[in-house]
Design an enzyme around this catalytic site. Sequence first.
Site, PDB file in Angstrom:
ATOM      1  N   HIS A   1       0.848  -1.200   0.000  1.00  0.00           N
ATOM      2  CA  HIS A   1       0.000   0.000   0.000  1.00  0.00           C
ATOM      3  C   HIS A   1       0.876   1.238   0.000  1.00  0.00           C
ATOM      4  O   HIS A   1       1.969   1.226   0.583  1.00  0.00           O
ATOM      5  CB  HIS A   1      -0.930   0.013   1.225  1.00  0.00           C
ATOM      6  CG  HIS A   1      -2.082   0.928   1.057  1.00  0.00           C
ATOM      7  ND1 HIS A   1      -2.023   2.263   1.403  1.00  0.00           N
ATOM      8  CD2 HIS A   1      -3.313   0.733   0.527  1.00  0.00           C
ATOM      9  CE1 HIS A   1      -3.184   2.838   1.117  1.00  0.00           C
ATOM     10  NE2 HIS A   1      -3.979   1.931   0.586  1.00  0.00           N
TER      11      HIS A   1
ATOM     12  N   ASP B   1      -8.056  -5.345  -1.232  1.00  0.00           N
ATOM     13  CA  ASP B   1      -8.407  -6.180  -2.388  1.00  0.00           C
ATOM     14  C   ASP B   1      -8.038  -7.649  -2.210  1.00  0.00           C
ATOM     15  O   ASP B   1      -8.427  -8.490  -3.016  1.00  0.00           O
ATOM     16  CB  ASP B   1      -7.717  -5.633  -3.643  1.00  0.00           C
ATOM     17  CG  ASP B   1      -8.220  -4.248  -3.985  1.00  0.00           C
ATOM     18  OD1 ASP B   1      -9.441  -4.026  -3.886  1.00  0.00           O
ATOM     19  OD2 ASP B   1      -7.397  -3.378  -4.319  1.00  0.00           O
TER      20      ASP B   1
HETATM   21  C1  LIG Z   1      -0.188  -0.665  -3.840  1.00  0.00           C
HETATM   22  C2  LIG Z   1       1.136  -0.351  -4.506  1.00  0.00           C
HETATM   23  C3  LIG Z   1       0.867   0.171  -5.917  1.00  0.00           C
HETATM   24  C4  LIG Z   1       1.871   0.724  -3.688  1.00  0.00           C
HETATM   25  O1  LIG Z   1       2.988   1.136  -4.424  1.00  0.00           O
HETATM   26  P1  LIG Z   1       4.213   1.906  -3.754  1.00  0.00           P
HETATM   27  O2  LIG Z   1       3.707   2.923  -2.790  1.00  0.00           O
HETATM   28  O3  LIG Z   1       5.092   2.363  -4.839  1.00  0.00           O
HETATM   29  O4  LIG Z   1       4.861   0.720  -2.907  1.00  0.00           O
HETATM   30  P2  LIG Z   1       6.333   0.624  -2.334  1.00  0.00           P
HETATM   31  O5  LIG Z   1       6.896   1.959  -2.030  1.00  0.00           O
HETATM   32  O6  LIG Z   1       6.305  -0.377  -1.235  1.00  0.00           O
HETATM   33  O7  LIG Z   1       7.147   0.023  -3.583  1.00  0.00           O
HETATM   34  C5  LIG Z   1       8.535  -0.220  -3.486  1.00  0.00           C
HETATM   35  C6  LIG Z   1       8.891  -1.402  -4.369  1.00  0.00           C
HETATM   36  O8  LIG Z   1       8.221  -2.570  -3.865  1.00  0.00           O
HETATM   37  C7  LIG Z   1       7.492  -3.177  -4.900  1.00  0.00           C
HETATM   38  N1  LIG Z   1       6.236  -3.724  -4.396  1.00  0.00           N
HETATM   39  C8  LIG Z   1       5.279  -3.085  -3.666  1.00  0.00           C
HETATM   40  N2  LIG Z   1       4.233  -3.910  -3.471  1.00  0.00           N
HETATM   41  C9  LIG Z   1       4.542  -5.077  -4.071  1.00  0.00           C
HETATM   42  C10 LIG Z   1       3.834  -6.300  -4.223  1.00  0.00           C
HETATM   43  N3  LIG Z   1       2.603  -6.476  -3.773  1.00  0.00           N
HETATM   44  N4  LIG Z   1       4.447  -7.299  -4.892  1.00  0.00           N
HETATM   45  C11 LIG Z   1       5.710  -7.138  -5.396  1.00  0.00           C
HETATM   46  N5  LIG Z   1       6.402  -5.996  -5.298  1.00  0.00           N
HETATM   47  C12 LIG Z   1       5.823  -4.978  -4.637  1.00  0.00           C
HETATM   48  C13 LIG Z   1       7.170  -2.035  -5.845  1.00  0.00           C
HETATM   49  O9  LIG Z   1       6.789  -2.533  -7.138  1.00  0.00           O
HETATM   50  C14 LIG Z   1       8.468  -1.258  -5.825  1.00  0.00           C
HETATM   51  O10 LIG Z   1       9.390  -1.940  -6.623  1.00  0.00           O
HETATM   52  P3  LIG Z   1      10.415  -1.148  -7.611  1.00  0.00           P
HETATM   53  O11 LIG Z   1      11.152  -0.196  -6.708  1.00  0.00           O
HETATM   54  O12 LIG Z   1      11.236  -2.230  -8.199  1.00  0.00           O
HETATM   55  O13 LIG Z   1       9.542  -0.422  -8.603  1.00  0.00           O
HETATM   56  C15 LIG Z   1       2.023  -1.631  -4.578  1.00  0.00           C
HETATM   57  O14 LIG Z   1       2.202  -2.125  -3.271  1.00  0.00           O
HETATM   58  C16 LIG Z   1       1.469  -2.704  -5.498  1.00  0.00           C
HETATM   59  O15 LIG Z   1       1.747  -2.690  -6.702  1.00  0.00           O
HETATM   60  N6  LIG Z   1       0.645  -3.651  -4.931  1.00  0.00           N
HETATM   61  C17 LIG Z   1       0.016  -4.666  -5.748  1.00  0.00           C
HETATM   62  C18 LIG Z   1      -1.228  -4.101  -6.405  1.00  0.00           C
HETATM   63  C19 LIG Z   1      -2.324  -3.832  -5.406  1.00  0.00           C
HETATM   64  O16 LIG Z   1      -2.627  -4.660  -4.559  1.00  0.00           O
HETATM   65  N7  LIG Z   1      -2.976  -2.661  -5.515  1.00  0.00           N
HETATM   66  C20 LIG Z   1      -4.099  -2.308  -4.663  1.00  0.00           C
HETATM   67  C21 LIG Z   1      -3.734  -1.206  -3.754  1.00  0.00           C
HETATM   68  S1  LIG Z   1      -5.024  -0.867  -2.608  1.00  0.00           S
END
Ligand SMILES: CC(C)(COP(=O)(O)OP(=O)(O)OC[C@H]1O[C@@H](n2cnc3c(N)ncnc32)[C@H](O)[C@@H]1OP(=O)(O)O)[C@@H](O)C(=O)NCCC(=O)NCCS
Length: 442
Positions: A318, A373
């Site tokens: 998140h 989700d």
């Molecule tokens: C929700 C989300 C978009 C938040 O993104 P964010 O704020 O950029 O998250 P972070 O700062 O923790 O990301 C840092 C890294 O961890 C990765 N990461 C975060 N969540 C991840 C997950 N569920 N699976 C794998 N990798 C993940 C990111 O892709 C990013 O990688 P990168 O630096 O190689 O691009 C992300 O956690 C995600 O893509 N989750 C899966 C989709 C999802 O469930 N969305 C619904 C949200 S309510």
Amino acid sequence: MDPLKQQFYEKSQALAKEVKGLLKAHGDKKVDDVALDQLYGGMRDITSMIWEPSLLDAEEGIRFRGYSIPELREKLPRAPNGQEPLPEGLFWLMLVGDIPTQEQVKWLTEDWVRRANVPEHVFRAIDALPVETHPMTKFSVGIMAMQNTSVFAQHYTMGMKKSEYWDATYEDTMNLIARLPRLAAYIFRRLYHQGEQVLPDISLDWGGNFAHMLGFEDEGFREYMRLFLTIHADHEGGNGSAHTTHLVGSMLSDPYLSLSAGMNALSGPLHGLANQEVLRWILKMVDTLGTSKPSREQIADYVKSTLASGQVIPGYGHAVLRKPDPRFIAQRQFAEANTPDSDLVQIVWKIFDVVPPILSSLGKVKNPWPNVDAHSGSILLHYGLKEYNYYTVIFGVSRALGVLAAQCWSRALGMPLERPKSVTTAWVKEHLVKEYGVVAAH
Ligand SMILES: CC(C)(COP(=O)(O)OP(=O)(O)OC[C@H]1O[C@@H](n2cnc3c(N)ncnc32)[C@H](O)[C@@H]1OP(=O)(O)O)[C@@H](O)C(=O)NCCC(=O)NCCS
């Protein structure tokens, strides 16, 4: 004036006066600092907007007007013999800040029934799209097709005063929310039931009637729908659907234009589409492993293979939260009480055991915990709603409650158009040298 509108008018006028005073006394006080990381990092954590219906805490999760999700489940009015909150009650709370009485919620349900008629041309607009068009695209088109009925747009053309914007926005908000279940159900039945529509049952509440129009008569499904529509309604203002609705609305685009834009944001896989992605991912895992009862070890291997192929684990992580999402926990509690024997639900619980340590071990994921989700699809499927491409539409019907309540507040507080400052990388380099004497890295 109707009772909710009257209360909203009084509360919003009082707050508008208070805000005026606050700005006069403290308008120049700093509330945040911004680092370069945040400019390139999706503006994460920059305190930059006002959003009255809810506030998110990274550790504790969402509070709606001060109430946590467990408190809402305890305090909001319920359907007769029901256990879960009625989303009507949450809408009332977001708009005026008080938990409504059973009578107030009954009035709201009946008011939405009176406003629920969807113009015929909206259905024809949906029919004109290829049947395989994604349900979220149809939902957005359907909302746009209703725009010709916008009270705000009509009154604006006639020369409405700024002090009356909130009133027209309230009317559009109430009409739109009342109509959304019918629109959403039409899309579902056209796509998955050869267009055989189920007519509304006006004796039911908003969520119960939505479940009925989708074609589900199971009381357990109706209860889950009430819970789902309550907990997905709002998540403060910075998330994609909320912020988009707010930004577009700030141009005085009416609630139909704004909500449709917000729904397009919700359609992204990093946002609302994740609930369909979760189920798709789990079903693929079941298929690949050849069992509907995989072990934790099998799930862990599958998770690692998903990561190795460069994909994210849907339903985990998140942008703000740093703990398991209370919306996930609420659904887990619902599943424990109502659907504990479902294989898919059991898989969701095992994934919850397995995924956080694996994501943590990557060293870059800021939040390894499940979000809202991660659970919904397994419960919807348990009750027979297997068409996962449709799940985000249900999320959208719910999200309308929060983002439109917020738009009423933005109009009542006279919020101006949103227009943040952007800069180029060349500007950044010059700034670094000028302010800090730093030579930009090559
Ligand atoms: C929700 C989300 C978009 C938040 O993104 P964010 O704020 O950029 O998250 P972070 O700062 O923790 O990301 C840092 C890294 O961890 C990765 N990461 C975060 N969540 C991840 C997950 N569920 N699976 C794998 N990798 C993940 C990111 O892709 C990013 O990688 P990168 O630096 O190689 O691009 C992300 O956690 C995600 O893509 N989750 C899966 C989709 C999802 O469930 N969305 C619904 C949200 S309510």
